[in-house]
Enzyme design. Structure first.
Site, short mmCIF file in Angstrom:
data_model
loop_
_atom_site.label_atom_id
_atom_site.label_comp_id
_atom_site.label_asym_id
_atom_site.label_seq_id
_atom_site.Cartn_x
_atom_site.Cartn_y
_atom_site.Cartn_z
N LYS C 80 27.29 36.22 -18.85
CA LYS C 80 27.52 37.75 -19.28
C LYS C 80 26.27 38.64 -19.51
O LYS C 80 25.46 38.08 -20.05
CB LYS C 80 28.52 37.87 -20.39
CG LYS C 80 29.06 39.12 -20.37
CD LYS C 80 30.05 39.04 -21.97
CE LYS C 80 30.86 40.12 -22.31
NZ LYS C 80 31.88 40.00 -23.32
N SER C 155 36.14 41.70 -22.56
CA SER C 155 35.16 42.30 -21.85
C SER C 155 34.50 41.58 -21.04
O SER C 155 33.31 42.04 -20.29
CB SER C 155 34.20 43.08 -22.89
OG SER C 155 33.62 42.04 -23.74
N SER C 179 37.20 38.61 -26.26
CA SER C 179 36.76 39.10 -24.74
C SER C 179 36.42 37.70 -23.88
O SER C 179 35.90 38.04 -22.78
CB SER C 179 35.29 39.85 -25.31
OG SER C 179 35.73 41.19 -25.63
#
Lengths: 95, 484, 493
Positions: C80, C155, C179
């Site tokens: 990420k 996210s 997330s």
């Protein structure tokens, strides 16, 4: 929850968010709605309750007092938006 | 001068940089004076994703300071974020301590025996430095070398009652921190900083008046001068019937005036909250005990002991204990030389002067305590006079050697033999008939002239007390002879 | 071997015993990227194709020489974009860091690299991890491989979608309020939020410091366990990391769940939960019972305060964590020709998107003078209540099972105008972050349109082993067919 445009601007200034009037008004409304929903927090019975501590608990670990030269630090000024020699440069600070 | 209808109330906030090798939350060097932005790493630069890790020695030194200042150490204390925006504060918050500092209370003794109470001592990280270059007035420059240096903040209670007292507080505080080896307390290098606040209150009242804050105080005398200036200004304001504004003033050491800071003063809302990246700081009683065992004798108790054990006067005790090294030197001399008063006098006079001229510390003096003790013994047993001793000291300092050997080399032995002194006295009397007449006529003062003449004739080597006695005896004999 | 669908641990074993070449594995991933990335937009930065193949070749050479291979040798993974890797950008999905190149590598990433993994690139995310759909990225949304008109969740949407589409064999995400878990659920893959402190946060750009954790997303529970073992463990450079060694969860994965007590809170199955999701989750719970676990009733009564407590406390910490983005030392700078204050305001106004600004404002408000006690301090106390609820529940059960999300993946644009609705959809995931407990999502079915549904399992602090073992048991029941639809067409329903 009453957050008016001026209150939103005051809070925005604490966070150095430069909101114009329209932004401030819109965000004030959104904040008000969100905070109104969050008011339910008030109903929780927190009498005698201590703030949460992570399950890791224990005390702050301490490192030995030994100097390490940082390789990343050597290039501290790379990526600086503005610099003068070995200094970061910013608009004049007054006061 | 009319007495003021107001009492002065002063509080001080002192920041001292701790003598660690590395910074408080990262392993960058804790050093002054290096190339800008060279003692930095992602942590103290506030880069994304970095985390603080506490320096063990910073905690030890903070505990030392608390013990030396007689404070109460909290077993569990909490770090907190103090949030504000400034270019010298990379994270946009400073890691400090807020409502649970590691130490509460404490005090600094003053020379008159009173004490200035402290409210608290806490640990925090330093911010960086800003420069405002003259050649480029549209910009400021940021150097983050200092950012993350370990500090303790010492806050006094608002119990200081005069600018002079503030000065004495700072002197006393610095002494204690130096003794405890906590900080080098150097205001020029920024390892000691002081902000002051002052308010006035009508005599006899208890409610505190509006206080102002004074910043940019770069020396102890600046603190005193600024407080004097501000006390005067506030008094004038109040006597004029006006109100004192709660504001921050910057002291200007050149113009010797303070002026309000030019930023528009929004009251700072620091939004303190406990630092989530650091668990609470737990300080074990056993850790406190082992640190306490390594604390040296502090200046106050040492002074008392000097006065009691060595019989020195308070003033001399203060000078001798003004540095741990000097006090140590004195004690080494005193261990070998029984006339402690003479030792004290020599150290606080001649020795200190030589140290200062050569900018040397007692521990590095070319004349060690043993040699000094031997030199002073020669004075005590009247082998040489005190003034001769100073000449010998000078040689020892600049060239080295043994006191007795230098005495002989310079032929400085005192003339104490009564027969020789007699001869000297006789020739001085013969050569200074008019003065002798004056003396015999009642002018007591002339005696000094005659002593001086004899001293000069002896090349400074006559034993003063033997000479004095002999001269007086001879003159009295003359007088007696006269009367007959 | 079907490289597109095989779990990473199988591929790992095959590389180590020589039955597959690392090059073939990397080529398969690169093919998936070539085929789907322009549609899905999982990545914000892709490592160079040639470089990746070179690294794969080196693994193959080492194996041919008989050199010992590190555990994850040759396995391509995605990180990420809020996890810093030196040599790659780290934008956090934000204009503020669009051109930021971190000078160091996150501990978790370093551990993967030391284990021989190959980083294929940095994945898309909601800006600064604030969001539940990846629509808040400043660089465009990511699409769900299960339905190109659907969000992948957020996210960590890019990471979850990349794993689901075969564009990486596993990924790291971050989880502050769900997330990792919510996008894993939406994308039909497994995802773990470790116990707070189990994985080092050093190098994770902080959103909410006392909530954030880095965690693995993988095609199977064993993959997740494998990666967790590689990255967990104390880090002296993270003072909140637990002083215990990580790992060992893969070994005990097949221990089974005989005698395990599974707590179920009926209050989670009431209004707001989609019926098909409820059905699939119940089937997952039933699978555990059939495998030998006992199901017990529990109650988590403080859960109704969880959303406000989460948002207030997390946003407060975030407001401080994001203050460093000020245009002074790195990142975006705007308004340079004006005053200092003007520069701060212009930089932060331009650099941050709407959701980030909203949360900074809420957080700043919650900490500001006059409000701190009623909001921030109260929220932190409610956290203790939530943690106490879990502690009480764990007296009578060993893991807690329930839904991960109230619905399956919603449509792009559907919730963009209603931040509050977006917040409320976090209801099942945030409690684990409030209490600092580990939580795992495992796909356990699909809805009528074929969109994945996941079951969420929550465990005791530092008991990832039990959690992952239970997850493996659910997986063995075969309730979810796995693999995104080949055509990735639109879903109706």
């Amino acid at each position: 929850m009453d957050i008016d445009k001026d209150e939103a601007k005051r809070i925005a200034e604490l966070a150095r968010l430069g909101l114009d009037d329209d932004d401030a008004k819109r965000l004030a409304e959104e904040m008000a709605a969100i905070l109104e929903c969050f008011r339910a927090l008030r109903e929780a019975d927190v009498e005698g309750v201590l703030p949460w501590i992570a399950p890791v608990a224990g005390s702050a670990p301490e490192r030995p007092d030994i100097v390490e030269k940082s390789r990343a630090g050597k290039n501290a000024l790379d990526g600086a938006p503005d610099r003068a020699g070995r200094h970061f440069r910013v608009p004049r600070v007054i006061g | 001068m009319a007495e003021s209808p107001f009492d002065i109330v002063i509080g001080l906030e002192v920041h001292a940089r701790l003598l660690t090798e590395s910074k408080i939350f990262c392993p960058c060097a804790n050093r002054f004076g290096e190339e800008p932005n060279s003692l930095v790493c992602p942590v103290c630069l506030g880069m994304p994703g970095v985390l603080p890790v506490l320096n063990h020695r910073a905690v030890d030194l903070a505990v030392r300071a608390a013990l030396a200042l007689d404070g109460r150490i909290r077993p569990v204390s909490v770090f907190a974020r103090k949030n504000y925006f400034y270019p010298d504060l990379p994270k946009g918050y400073q890691i400090s301590q807020f409502d649970r500092p590691f130490c509460e209370g404490g005090a600094v003794p003053l020379p008159d025996g009173s004490k200035i109470e402290l409210i608290r001592i806490h640990l925090e990280e330093d911010a960086g430095k800003l420069l405002h270059p003259e050649g480029d007035d549209g910009h400021s420059l940021v150097d983050l070398n200092r950012c993350g240096d370990p500090l303790i903040e010492i806050v006094t209670a608002p119990v200081i009652t005069s600018p002079e007292e503030a000065y004495l507080f700072l002197v006393g505080l610095k002494e204690i921190l130096l003794y405890a080896g906590v900080s080098d307390c150097n205001m020029e290098e920024g390892s000691l900083r002081c902000d002051a606040n002052l308010s006035l209150r009508p005599r006899g009242e208890t409610k505190l008046g509006t206080k102002t804050e004074l910043k940019n105080l770069n020396s102890f005398s600046a603190v005193r001068a600024a407080l004097r200036w501000e006390a005067t200004r506030q008094e004038r304001t109040l006597l004029d019937g006006k109100k004192v504004n709660h504001e921050t003033l910057l002291w200007n050491a050149e113009t010797k005036e303070a002026s309000p800071m030019r930023t528009k003063e929004e009251a700072h809302d620091y939004r303190y909250f406990p630092e989530p990246d650091l668990p609470p700081l737990v300080i074990d009683p056993s850790r406190i005990d082992s640190i306490r065992a390594t604390l040296p004798e502090l200046p106050g108790p040492k002074r008392e002991r000097f006065m009691k054990e060595y019989g020195v006067r308070r003033y001399d005790a203060e000078v001798l204990t003004s540095s741990a090294e000097l006090a140590d030197y004195y004690e080494k001399v005193a261990a070998r030389f029984p006339d402690r008063a003479l030792a004290a006098a020599f150290l606080t006079g001649t020795f200190l002067r030589y140290l200062s001229e050569d900018d040397t510390a007692p521990g590095l003096a070319p004349v060690g305590p043993g040699a000094l003790a031997r030199l002073l013994s020669l004075v005590r047993d009247e082998t040489i006079s005190l003034s001769a001793a100073k000449k010998v000291f000078d040689v020892l300092w600049k060239e080295g050697g043994e006191p007795a050997e230098v005495v002989d080399r310079l032929a400085l032995r005192q003339i104490s033999d009564e027969g020789e002194v007699e001869k000297l006295v006789v020739s001085v009397i013969d050569e200074n008939a008019p003065q002798v007449e004056q003396f015999l006529g009642g002018k007591e003062k002339v005696f000094g002239f005659l002593v001086g003449a004899a001293m000069k004739k002896s090349g400074g080597r006559a034993n003063p007390s033997v000479l004095g006695e002999a001269l007086r005896a001879a003159l009295e004999k003359r007088r007696g002879g006269r009367r007959a | 071997m079907d490289l597109r669908n095989a779990p990473a641990h199988t591929i790992r074993d095959a590389i180590r015993d020589g039955s597959i070449e690392a090059r073939a594995v990397v080529e398969s991933v690169l093919d998936a990227i070539a085929r789907d990335e322009s549609d899905l937009h999982c990545y914000l930065h892709l490592a160079g194709r040639d470089r990746l193949l070179e690294e794969a070749d080196r693994v193959d050479e080492a194996r041919r020489r008989g050199d010992p291979l590190p555990l994850l040798a040759g396995i391509p993974c995605a990180l990420k974009d809020n996890i810093v890797v030196k040599g790659m950008p780290a934008t956090c999905g934000s204009k503020m860091l669009e051109r930021f190149h971190p000078p160091y590598t996150a501990t978790a990433a370093r551990r993967l690299l030391d284990a021989g993994a190959l980083i294929t690139g940095k994945t898309n995310m909601d800006e600064f991890a604030m969001g539940s759909s990846t629509e808040n990225s400043a660089f465009g949304a990511t699409r769900n491989p299960w339905g190109r008109d659907r969000v992948p969740g957020g996210s960590s949407g890019g990471s979850a979608a990349a794993v689901a589409a075969g564009e990486a064999l596993f990924a790291l995400g971050s989880d502050t309020g769900g997330s990792i878990r919510q996008p894993a659920a939406f994308c039909g893959v497994a995802g773990l939020k470790p116990t707070y402190g189990a994985v080092s946060r050093r190098g994770l750009v902080a959103f909410a410091s006392s909530f954030d954790q880095i965690g693995p997303i993988g095609r199977s529970v064993r993959d997740v366990a494998m990666v967790f073992d590689a990255i967990a463990g104390v880090d002296p450079r993270d003072s909140t990391s637990a002083t215990r060694e990580g790992g060992g969860t893969e070994e005990t994965l097949d221990a089974g769940v005989a005698g395990l007590r599974v707590g179920v809170a009926e209050e989670f199955f009431r209004e707001g939960l989609d019926a098909e999701v409820a059905r699939a989750v119940r089937r997952g719970i039933e699978a555990l019972r059939v495998a030998g676990a006992a199901v017990v009733d529990i109650s988590l009564s403080s859960s109704r305060f969880a959303i406000p407590a989460y948002y207030i406390a997390a946003d407060a910490e975030a407001s401080a964590n994001l203050a460093r983005f000020d245009g002074v030392r790195y990142g975006l700078r705007r308004g340079a020709s004006g005053s200092l204050g003007g520069m701060y305001r212009a930089t932060r106004n331009d650099g941050f998107g709407a959701e980030v600004k909203r949360r900074i404002l809420i957080g700043t408000f919650a900490l500001s003078s006059g409000y701190r006690e009623a909001w921030y301090e109260r929220a932190m106390k409610v956290r203790s209540l939530v943690a106490a609820d879990y502690a009480a529940a764990f007296e009578i059960c060993d893991i807690i099972a329930g839904p991960a999300t109230p619905t399956t993946a919603f449509r792009l644009g559907e919730k963009q105008n209603d931040p509050l609705a977006m917040y409320l959809s976090d209801v099942y995931t945030i409690s684990a972050n409030l209490a600092g407990l580990p939580a795992l999502v495992v796909p356990c079915g699909s809805d009528r349109s074929g969109l994945p549904v996941a079951i969420q399992l929550t465990g005791r602090a530092f008991d990832e082993a039990t959690l992952l073992g239970a997850g493996a048991a659910v997986e063995r029941a075969g309730l979810f067919s796995g693999g995104p639809r080949a055509d990735g067409g639109e879903h109706h329903g």
